[in-house]
Design an enzyme around this catalytic site. Structure first.
Site, PDB file in Angstrom:
ATOM      1  N   GLU A 154     -18.776 -24.002 -15.927  1.00  0.00           N
ATOM      2  CA  GLU A 154     -18.533 -22.588 -15.666  1.00  0.00           C
ATOM      3  C   GLU A 154     -17.473 -22.067 -16.626  1.00  0.00           C
ATOM      4  O   GLU A 154     -16.886 -22.828 -17.403  1.00  0.00           O
ATOM      5  CB  GLU A 154     -18.109 -22.386 -14.198  1.00  0.00           C
ATOM      6  CG  GLU A 154     -19.184 -22.827 -13.210  1.00  0.00           C
ATOM      7  CD  GLU A 154     -18.786 -22.647 -11.769  1.00  0.00           C
ATOM      8  OE1 GLU A 154     -17.645 -22.213 -11.501  1.00  0.00           O
ATOM      9  OE2 GLU A 154     -19.597 -22.956 -10.883  1.00  0.00           O
TER      10      GLU A 154
ATOM     11  N   HIS B 295     -14.867 -11.351  -9.686  1.00  0.00           N
ATOM     12  CA  HIS B 295     -15.995 -12.131 -10.199  1.00  0.00           C
ATOM     13  C   HIS B 295     -16.858 -11.200 -11.044  1.00  0.00           C
ATOM     14  O   HIS B 295     -17.207 -10.104 -10.610  1.00  0.00           O
ATOM     15  CB  HIS B 295     -16.830 -12.719  -9.059  1.00  0.00           C
ATOM     16  CG  HIS B 295     -17.707 -13.839  -9.502  1.00  0.00           C
ATOM     17  ND1 HIS B 295     -18.809 -13.640 -10.301  1.00  0.00           N
ATOM     18  CD2 HIS B 295     -17.636 -15.177  -9.294  1.00  0.00           C
ATOM     19  CE1 HIS B 295     -19.383 -14.805 -10.557  1.00  0.00           C
ATOM     20  NE2 HIS B 295     -18.685 -15.757  -9.954  1.00  0.00           N
TER      21      HIS B 295
ATOM     22  N   ARG C 251     -12.883 -15.732 -16.231  1.00  0.00           N
ATOM     23  CA  ARG C 251     -13.410 -14.614 -15.455  1.00  0.00           C
ATOM     24  C   ARG C 251     -12.703 -13.290 -15.723  1.00  0.00           C
ATOM     25  O   ARG C 251     -13.339 -12.238 -15.722  1.00  0.00           O
ATOM     26  CB  ARG C 251     -13.324 -14.950 -13.956  1.00  0.00           C
ATOM     27  CG  ARG C 251     -14.336 -15.989 -13.531  1.00  0.00           C
ATOM     28  CD  ARG C 251     -14.136 -16.381 -12.089  1.00  0.00           C
ATOM     29  NE  ARG C 251     -15.189 -17.310 -11.676  1.00  0.00           N
ATOM     30  CZ  ARG C 251     -15.206 -17.926 -10.505  1.00  0.00           C
ATOM     31  NH1 ARG C 251     -14.223 -17.718  -9.644  1.00  0.00           N
ATOM     32  NH2 ARG C 251     -16.175 -18.755 -10.189  1.00  0.00           N
TER      33      ARG C 251
ATOM     34  N   HIS D 161     -13.020 -11.031  -5.804  1.00  0.00           N
ATOM     35  CA  HIS D 161     -13.539 -12.354  -5.454  1.00  0.00           C
ATOM     36  C   HIS D 161     -12.479 -13.298  -4.909  1.00  0.00           C
ATOM     37  O   HIS D 161     -12.731 -14.032  -3.966  1.00  0.00           O
ATOM     38  CB  HIS D 161     -14.178 -12.959  -6.706  1.00  0.00           C
ATOM     39  CG  HIS D 161     -14.851 -14.282  -6.485  1.00  0.00           C
ATOM     40  ND1 HIS D 161     -15.899 -14.431  -5.597  1.00  0.00           N
ATOM     41  CD2 HIS D 161     -14.637 -15.512  -7.041  1.00  0.00           C
ATOM     42  CE1 HIS D 161     -16.312 -15.695  -5.619  1.00  0.00           C
ATOM     43  NE2 HIS D 161     -15.545 -16.373  -6.470  1.00  0.00           N
TER      44      HIS D 161
ATOM     45  N   ARG E 172      -7.458 -17.878 -11.710  1.00  0.00           N
ATOM     46  CA  ARG E 172      -8.020 -19.158 -11.258  1.00  0.00           C
ATOM     47  C   ARG E 172      -9.142 -19.613 -12.178  1.00  0.00           C
ATOM     48  O   ARG E 172     -10.062 -18.864 -12.477  1.00  0.00           O
ATOM     49  CB  ARG E 172      -8.559 -19.009  -9.837  1.00  0.00           C
ATOM     50  CG  ARG E 172      -9.281 -20.250  -9.305  1.00  0.00           C
ATOM     51  CD  ARG E 172      -9.722 -20.019  -7.881  1.00  0.00           C
ATOM     52  NE  ARG E 172     -10.764 -19.019  -7.793  1.00  0.00           N
ATOM     53  CZ  ARG E 172     -12.058 -19.297  -7.603  1.00  0.00           C
ATOM     54  NH1 ARG E 172     -12.468 -20.544  -7.519  1.00  0.00           N
ATOM     55  NH2 ARG E 172     -12.936 -18.323  -7.494  1.00  0.00           N
TER      56      ARG E 172
END
Length: 527
Positions: free
Chosen positions: A116, A249, A297, A358, A393
């Site tokens: 990811e 997100h 992100r 998110h 994160r």
């Protein structure tokens, strides 16, 4: 009054794994889990992508995972914490597997590892595209098989019991402040079926109440994610930190009308080759970052936000047409079916996506033992601020953070439990001179106002002027609802609104104090 050795607030991965450990350690001890909805309803359930752990040391290493985490955190991670979590992750993963969690494997029997955004290697273990739900299933089954755990569903935690309540009940005018040594003695909990507020006293309390995504209009978080734990801790004078870092997100499924929670198109889809395109079908990530769709992100979310402002549209596209159809369906069956139900053929059509709130990277500050600034109160999971995430994160680091800190909290708590005693001077909840609220429509409107304020003024891109407007409007909502809270018999909607206002206030104030763009915080006035 209910007495329990351990009180656990929340039924996600953090709370459940902690409860199992303390219960198995103290077989004659009592463990009580309270959760505001059904036991399986938590942020964990909605974690699609997976859990980031180094399992293949031939192609990956702790050091690479550590560096990926530090880079994503944009200079604000606590490196000591990052190293601890990454290096302990494999042991905690083994425990999840021992409790019955099943992760996908290849035809050769190895774990199927995804990648990811922000990761330099394939290290994401997953169960199809419903990893969190699978973990929750296994843990809840194990909890059911553990006799000294009591799980109370539909029990809403109103406030922690602290020295403040005892002093007030004894007639003292002095109240506690942030400078005082404050101890947590349990919590006042609303039984949603009987409407009774129960007094639950505990030697040790663990807060694992999840995040606060519902303060935003578009969020992947379930309706229960109203920041209750963070708000309660703030009222109890616990230290709150880094709460301005909201991770959006990049790819929630765009639907009209908007759904809450928004359906998440996991980052793992981009890890498998999904391409972002604007409304004209043009790939655009090359304008923003060399890592393209696999950038962290915060970068991808801001890129999409910029494209939306350029085109005036509400969504961009995720192109998966070139991904092998059989592989896509096997890896992402839930996403395939959801899109199909809306008339979207993922093999032939673009998927419309938009950013959504998110994850909150900050929260209740804890040390490496999971201790908060309140004695005998621990916190872990999304409601906590450990130092792992810094300003942003790294994808799929949250589940492993939760189990590592649940373990640290367990180790520290059981070492001191035998030195603690129950207090016998805990006052019952006092709702004298309150009455049933008959204007629930006002609560509904105010909840929508909070979401509108936060989305418009404290979103992906902020500014001094927007933040000031948000602060003024939030103050007005706070004053209006302060009187309602005093006069009305408590209900879940009233308590949730109170907590959402508190979270909105904290996020806005922390944003106003930050003067440098980092990770999930971006202001036009900090350029």
């Amino acid at each position: 009054m209910i007495k329990t050795d351990f009180l656990v607030i929340g039924s996600g991965i953090a709370g459940l794994s902690y409860a199992l450990k303390v219960a198995k350690h103290y077989k004659n001890g009592s463990v009580t889990i309270v959760t505001k909805a059904a036991k399986e309803e938590s942020n964990t359930k909605y974690a699609q992508g997976g859990i980031a752990t180094v399992t293949n040391t031939d192609t990956d290493s702790f050091e690479e995972h550590i560096q990926d985490t530090l880079i994503a955190g944009d200079g604000l991670c606590d490196e000591k914490v990052v190293r601890m979590v990454v290096e302990e992750a494999p042991k905690r993963l083994e425990e999840l597997i021992a409790w019955g969690t099943q992760f996908d494997k290849t035809n050769k029997g190895d774990y199927s590892l995804g990648r990811e955004g922000g990761h330099s290697q394939n290290r994401i273990l997953h169960h199809k595209d419903v990893t969190g739900s699978e973990i929750a299933r296994a843990l809840l089954q194990e909890v059911e098989n553990t006799p000294n755990i009591t799980l109370l569903e539909d029990h809403f935690t109103v406030d922690f019991i602290t020295d403040h309540h005892i002093l007030r009940a004894q007639g003292h005018e002095k109240t506690v402040t942030h400078r005082d040594e404050i101890t947590c003695y349990g919590a006042y909990v609303l039984d949603e079926h009987t409407q009774e507020i129960k007094t639950i006293t505990a030697k040790i309390t663990l807060l694992a109440a999840g995040g606060s995504g519902q303060v935003y209009r578009t969020t992947t978080n379930p309706k229960i994610a109203t920041g209750d734990g963070i708000a309660m801790a703030y009222r109890a004078k616990a230290k709150i930190q880094d709460i301005e870092f909201i991770q959006f997100h990049p790819t929630a499924l765009h639907q009209e009308p908007a759904q809450s929670p928004a359906f998440l198109i996991t980052e793992a889809v981009r890890g498998e080759g999904g391409i972002l395109r604007n409304i004209h079908g043009e790939r655009f990530m090359e304008k923003y970052d060399d890592r393209l769709e696999l950038a962290p992100r915060d970068i991808v979310a801001r890129a999409i936000d910029t494209e939306l402002k350029l085109t005036g549209e509400d969504y961009v596209y995720l192109d998966c047409k070139h991904i092998d159809p059989e592989h896509f369906v096997n890896h992402f069956p839930n996403i395939t079916e959801k899109c199909k139900s809306l008339g979207i053929n993922v093999h032939k059509d673009y998927i419309p996506v938009t950013p959504a709130a998110h994850y909150i990277c900050g929260g209740v500050a804890v040390n490496t033992n999971g201790e908060t600034s309140l004695e005998n109160l621990y916190a872990c999971g999304e409601c906590s601020r450990t130092g792992l995430h810094g300003a942003n994160r790294l994808a799929s680091n949250s589940l492993i953070e939760a189990v590592v800190y649940a373990h640290k909290s367990y180790e520290h708590a059981v070492a001191k439990l035998d030195t603690l005693k129950f207090r016998d001077d805990i006052p019952a909840w006092d709702d004298t001179d309150t009455s049933q609220n008959k204007e629930n429509i006002l609560i509904t409107h105010d909840r929508k106002d909070i979401q509108k304020i936060m989305s418009n003024y404290v979103g992906i891109v902020r500014s001094d002027e927007r933040l000031l407007r948000a602060a003024n409007r939030i103050e007005m909502l706070y004053q209006e609802n302060k009187e309602l809270y005093k006069k009305a018999k408590l209900s879940v909607p009233i308590c949730e609104l109170r907590n959402m206002i508190t979270n909105a206030y904290l996020i806005t104030q922390s944003s106003m104090e930050r003067k440098e763009n980092k990770g999930g915080f971006f202001s036009k006035d900090c350029l």
